[in-house]
Design a protein around this motif. Structure first.
Motif, short mmCIF file in Angstrom:
data_model
loop_
_atom_site.label_atom_id
_atom_site.label_comp_id
_atom_site.label_asym_id
_atom_site.label_seq_id
_atom_site.Cartn_x
_atom_site.Cartn_y
_atom_site.Cartn_z
N ARG A 160 0.82 -1.23 0.00
CA ARG A 160 0.00 0.00 0.00
C ARG A 160 0.85 1.26 0.00
NH1 ARG A 160 -3.32 -2.64 4.19
NH2 ARG A 160 -2.00 -1.50 5.61
N SER A 161 2.10 1.16 0.42
CA SER A 161 2.94 2.35 0.55
C SER A 161 3.36 2.92 -0.79
CB SER A 161 4.20 2.02 1.36
OG SER A 161 5.08 1.22 0.58
N GLY A 162 3.36 2.10 -1.83
CA GLY A 162 3.81 2.57 -3.13
C GLY A 162 5.32 2.54 -3.29
N LEU A 163 6.04 2.11 -2.27
CA LEU A 163 7.50 2.03 -2.35
C LEU A 163 7.90 0.81 -3.18
CD1 LEU A 163 8.46 2.72 1.37
CD2 LEU A 163 8.63 4.31 -0.55
N HIS A 164 8.92 0.96 -4.01
CA HIS A 164 9.48 -0.17 -4.73
C HIS A 164 10.65 -0.68 -3.90
CE1 HIS A 164 7.07 0.71 -8.24
NE2 HIS A 164 7.35 1.99 -8.04
N ILE A 165 10.59 -1.95 -3.51
CA ILE A 165 11.61 -2.45 -2.59
C ILE A 165 12.24 -3.75 -3.10
CG2 ILE A 165 10.49 -1.42 -0.59
CD1 ILE A 165 9.55 -4.22 0.21
N ASP A 166 13.41 -4.00 -2.58
CA ASP A 166 14.10 -5.27 -2.77
C ASP A 166 14.34 -5.83 -1.38
OD1 ASP A 166 15.31 -7.40 -3.96
OD2 ASP A 166 17.14 -6.34 -4.52
N SER A 167 14.52 -7.13 -1.28
CA SER A 167 14.76 -7.74 0.03
C SER A 167 15.79 -8.85 -0.11
CB SER A 167 13.45 -8.28 0.62
OG SER A 167 12.92 -9.28 -0.22
N ARG A 168 16.40 -9.18 1.01
CA ARG A 168 17.39 -10.26 1.03
C ARG A 168 17.47 -10.83 2.44
NH1 ARG A 168 22.88 -6.55 0.56
NH2 ARG A 168 22.81 -5.74 2.71
N VAL A 169 18.07 -12.01 2.54
CA VAL A 169 18.32 -12.63 3.84
C VAL A 169 19.83 -12.68 4.02
CG1 VAL A 169 18.05 -14.72 5.23
CG2 VAL A 169 16.22 -14.04 3.65
N THR A 170 20.31 -12.16 5.15
CA THR A 170 21.74 -12.16 5.42
C THR A 170 21.99 -12.71 6.83
OG1 THR A 170 21.69 -9.89 6.24
CG2 THR A 170 22.22 -10.18 3.93
N PRO A 171 23.07 -13.45 7.01
CA PRO A 171 23.40 -13.94 8.36
C PRO A 171 23.97 -12.81 9.22
CG PRO A 171 25.03 -14.69 6.76
CD PRO A 171 23.99 -13.95 5.99
N THR A 172 23.66 -12.87 10.50
CA THR A 172 24.21 -11.89 11.44
C THR A 172 25.43 -12.50 12.13
OG1 THR A 172 22.84 -12.63 13.29
CG2 THR A 172 21.91 -10.92 11.86
N ALA A 173 26.17 -11.68 12.85
CA ALA A 173 27.39 -12.14 13.52
C ALA A 173 27.08 -13.19 14.59
CB ALA A 173 28.12 -10.96 14.15
N ASP A 174 25.88 -13.16 15.17
CA ASP A 174 25.54 -14.12 16.22
C ASP A 174 24.80 -15.37 15.70
OD1 ASP A 174 23.10 -13.03 15.64
OD2 ASP A 174 22.67 -12.32 17.66
N GLY A 175 24.79 -15.56 14.38
CA GLY A 175 24.21 -16.78 13.81
C GLY A 175 22.74 -16.69 13.46
N ARG A 176 22.13 -15.55 13.67
CA ARG A 176 20.71 -15.41 13.29
C ARG A 176 20.63 -14.96 11.83
NH1 ARG A 176 18.10 -11.56 17.53
NH2 ARG A 176 19.98 -10.37 17.06
N LEU A 177 19.40 -14.84 11.32
CA LEU A 177 19.18 -14.44 9.94
C LEU A 177 18.37 -13.15 9.91
CD1 LEU A 177 18.17 -17.96 8.62
CD2 LEU A 177 20.34 -16.79 8.22
N ALA A 178 18.88 -12.17 9.21
CA ALA A 178 18.21 -10.88 9.11
C ALA A 178 17.58 -10.74 7.74
CB ALA A 178 19.19 -9.74 9.34
N VAL A 179 16.29 -10.39 7.73
CA VAL A 179 15.63 -10.04 6.48
C VAL A 179 15.83 -8.54 6.35
CG1 VAL A 179 13.44 -9.90 5.24
CG2 VAL A 179 13.96 -11.90 6.63
N GLU A 180 16.48 -8.14 5.26
CA GLU A 180 16.76 -6.74 5.03
C GLU A 180 16.00 -6.24 3.82
OE1 GLU A 180 21.27 -6.32 6.76
OE2 GLU A 180 21.04 -6.96 4.67
N ILE A 181 15.65 -4.96 3.84
CA ILE A 181 14.93 -4.36 2.73
C ILE A 181 15.61 -3.05 2.33
CG2 ILE A 181 12.66 -5.37 3.19
CD1 ILE A 181 11.89 -2.94 4.77
N ALA A 182 15.43 -2.69 1.07
CA ALA A 182 15.98 -1.43 0.56
C ALA A 182 15.03 -0.90 -0.50
CB ALA A 182 17.37 -1.63 -0.01
N ARG A 183 14.94 0.42 -0.58
CA ARG A 183 14.17 1.03 -1.67
C ARG A 183 14.97 0.93 -2.95
NH1 ARG A 183 12.60 6.62 -1.70
NH2 ARG A 183 14.52 7.13 -0.65
N THR A 184 14.30 0.61 -4.04
CA THR A 184 14.99 0.53 -5.32
C THR A 184 14.84 1.81 -6.12
OG1 THR A 184 13.08 -0.50 -6.38
CG2 THR A 184 14.77 -1.96 -5.46
N ALA A 185 13.85 2.62 -5.78
CA ALA A 185 13.67 3.89 -6.50
C ALA A 185 13.06 4.91 -5.58
CB ALA A 185 12.75 3.69 -7.70
#
Length: 185
Positions: A160-185
């Motif tokens: 609903r926000s109208g934002l164009h985003i990308d996402s990825r999963v990256t490991p953290t230093a303590d062994g967990r998994l972070a879902v990260e997002i970024a605006r593409t435009a």
């Protein structure tokens, strides 16, 4: 105490306070740090009814005042209105509007958390990754599904926000998994 958010063209513009005894509308102006008599909003509230007025409680009002976004005026684009509000002698402090009662502690709703995440992403520059959620190291499948749902628009707050985003999963230093997002435009 009657507080309202005032919307124009689908976007919140003001936090307004109605003094029910005097039948006057005051708008919070972050530039001034106080509620100021706003004659145009009063005209709309009592007569024109062209703007959308949504009641809010004191806790929501405190959050809006702390955020300082509603009612903030650009001195270059809105210098006439800002000068008029600065010169207005009829004003109320936040203490007068909210009273001496402290705001009760409360846990934000999932919708408020989602709105905060959308707002944070909207205020970052395109291409900058921010953490959406962190999962335990054994939840790779759940993290991947969350990242895919964000990318494909299945998370309602982001679609609903109208934002164009990308996402990825990256490991953290303590062994967990972070879902990260970024605006593409």
């Amino acid at each position: 105490m009657s507080l309202y958010t005032v919307r124009y063209l689908g976007q919140d513009q003001w936090l307004a306070y109605e003094d029910t005894q005097a039948a006057r509308i005051y708008a919070y102006v972050p530039n001034l740090g106080r509620f100021v008599l706003h004659r145009q909003l009063g005209q709309d509230f009592y007569w024109d009814n062209e703007l959308d007025w949504a009641p809010v409680d004191a806790a929501a009002g405190h959050m809006l005042v702390e955020a300082g976004q509603l009612g903030k005026l650009d001195g270059r684009r809105h210098s006439d209105l800002l000068d008029e509000l600065i010169a207005e002698p009829d004003c109320r402090t936040t203490d007068e509007v909210f009273g001496a009662q402290p705001v009760p502690e409360r846990t934000p709703t999932p919708q408020e958390f989602a709105a905060a995440k959308v707002n944070a992403l909207a205020n970052t520059e395109p291409g900058k990754w921010v953490t959406y959620k962190v999962y335990a190291g054994d939840k790779r499948r759940v993290a991947s599904v969350a990242a895919r749902d964000l990318r494909t628009g299945k998370i309602a707050a982001f679609s609903r926000s109208g934002l164009h985003i990308d996402s990825r999963v990256t490991p953290t230093a303590d062994g967990r998994l972070a879902v990260e997002i970024a605006r593409t435009a």
